[in-house]
Enzyme design. Structure first.
Site, PDB file in Angstrom:
ATOM      1  CG  ASP A  38       6.616   9.874  -2.066  1.00 40.55           C
ATOM      2  OD1 ASP A  38       6.459  10.024  -0.811  1.00 40.55           O
ATOM      3  OD2 ASP A  38       7.825   9.741  -2.546  1.00 40.55           O
ATOM      4  CG  ASP A  64       2.117   4.045   3.818  1.00 40.70           C
ATOM      5  OD1 ASP A  64       3.074   3.143   3.456  1.00 40.70           O
ATOM      6  OD2 ASP A  64       1.899   4.492   4.752  1.00 40.70           O
ATOM      7  CB  VAL A  65       5.020   0.902  -0.279  1.00 39.95           C
ATOM      8  CG1 VAL A  65       5.483   1.870  -1.553  1.00 39.95           C
ATOM      9  CG2 VAL A  65       6.240   1.302   0.707  1.00 39.95           C
ATOM     10  CE1 TYR A 156      17.639   2.118   3.740  1.00 42.17           C
ATOM     11  CE2 TYR A 156      20.115   1.267   3.756  1.00 42.17           C
ATOM     12  CZ  TYR A 156      19.014   1.909   3.249  1.00 42.17           C
ATOM     13  OH  TYR A 156      19.013   2.452   1.808  1.00 42.17           O
ATOM     14  CE  LYS A 160      16.989  -0.270   1.114  1.00 40.24           C
ATOM     15  NZ  LYS A 160      16.064   0.081  -0.048  1.00 40.24           N
ATOM     16  CB  THR A 191      18.810  11.476  -1.986  1.00 44.21           C
ATOM     17  OG1 THR A 191      19.027  10.800  -0.898  1.00 44.21           O
ATOM     18  CG2 THR A 191      19.066  11.040  -3.252  1.00 44.21           C
TER      19      THR A 191
END
Ligand code: NAD
Length: 254
Positions: A38, A64-65, A156, A160, A191
């Site tokens: 993460d 960091d992706v 977003y 996705k 979450t």
């Protein structure tokens, strides 16, 4: 009794909290050895300590992706430390509710970089190790927002939806090598991502909204998704690739 992931090694992104953290805790209990990653290094380190104190084998690493170099380093670390990589959960993501005209170019690029480019970079980074291991399972976390429109959250939704389809084409590309690639589509999961997206003064409206829009009449919890990911990471899902596992309390059944 042997755990459902006994002998397996996995890498999880966005594992410091929320769904990624629930997956790390559950998978460790099921016998997996884990590299948890993460950008939030403090909670990530605490989670690693908790898992280790329960007897789990885990290494925490900042990843960091969006960063190719960090992906190579993480894949190397997992293989050096544990000898193989059997599964990857591309879970890290950020949310944004802005519509078409309210989304800035800068924000658009950031959401694509994390939610979409990050997933591709992750697959690309672990595939050589999976090939060396003789197969593997990649689980890409999409959303019900990758299946249906909401009238908000344009960037977003775009990312996705892209994750859903890049999962399918990669699944076909790597099927012959025994590498399975599936997507998970969570509904409304309780979450910090969701809590942060709703202004404080509107939080009281969440429950009534959920009661009317979710057939099972509750928000999901991180463990609801973790159990789906556990199935996909394990050999129990050996005949499943290129599929979309929807875990949404029935929202998209309407
Ligand atoms: P969360 O915000 O609690 O967790 C997301 C994690 O990703 C955080 O720990 C965050 O630090 C990490 N992250 C963010 N940017 C990163 C980066 N650049 N590199 C590495 N890590 C980064 O949210 P969550 O609900 O646990 O979300 C997990 C996944 O599920 C996300 O991909 C999200 O889009 C998806 N999802 C969530 C919901 C929901 O209702 N919560 C619904 C559908 C899909």
């Amino acid at each position: 009794m042997a755990g459902r992931l006994e002998g397996k090694v996995g890498l999880i992104t966005g594992a410091a909290r929320g769904q990624g953290a629930a997956e790390a805790a559950l998978f460790a209990r099921e016998g997996a050895r884990l590299l948890i990653t993460d950008i939030l290094v403090e909670p990530l380190g605490k989670l690693a300590e908790e898992i280790a104190s329960g007897g789990g084998e885990v290494v925490a690493q900042r990843l960091d992706v969006q960063e190719e170099e960090q992906w190579s380093e993480a894949a190397r670390l997992a293989e050096n430390r544990f000898g193989r990589i059997d599964f990857l959960i591309n879970n890290a993501g950020i949310a944004d509710s802005a519509g078409v005209e309210d989304t800035t170019r800068e924000r658009w690029d950031q959401i694509i970089a994390i939610n979409q480019t990050g997933v591709w970079l992750g697959m690309r980074a672990v595939l050589p190790a999976m090939r060396r291991a003789g197969g593997g399972s990649i689980i890409n976390i999409s959303s019900i927002y990758g299946l249906i429109g909401s009238g908000t959250s344009v960037a977003y939704h775009g990312t996705k939806g892209a994750v859903r389809l890049l999962t399918k084409t990669a699944a076909i590309e790597y099927a012959a090598e025994g590498i399975r690639i599936n997507s998970i589509h969570p509904g409304f999961i309780d979450t910090e991502m969701v809590r942060d997206a709703v202004p404080e003064e509107m939080r009281g409206q969440i429950e009534p909204m959920i009661a009317t829009s979710v057939p099972l009449a509750r928000m999901g919890v991180a463990e609801d998704i973790a159990y789906g990911a556990l199935y996909l990471a394990s050999d129990e899902s050996a005949y499943m690739t290129g599929s979309e596992l929807v875990i949404d309390g029935g929202v998209t059944a309407r």
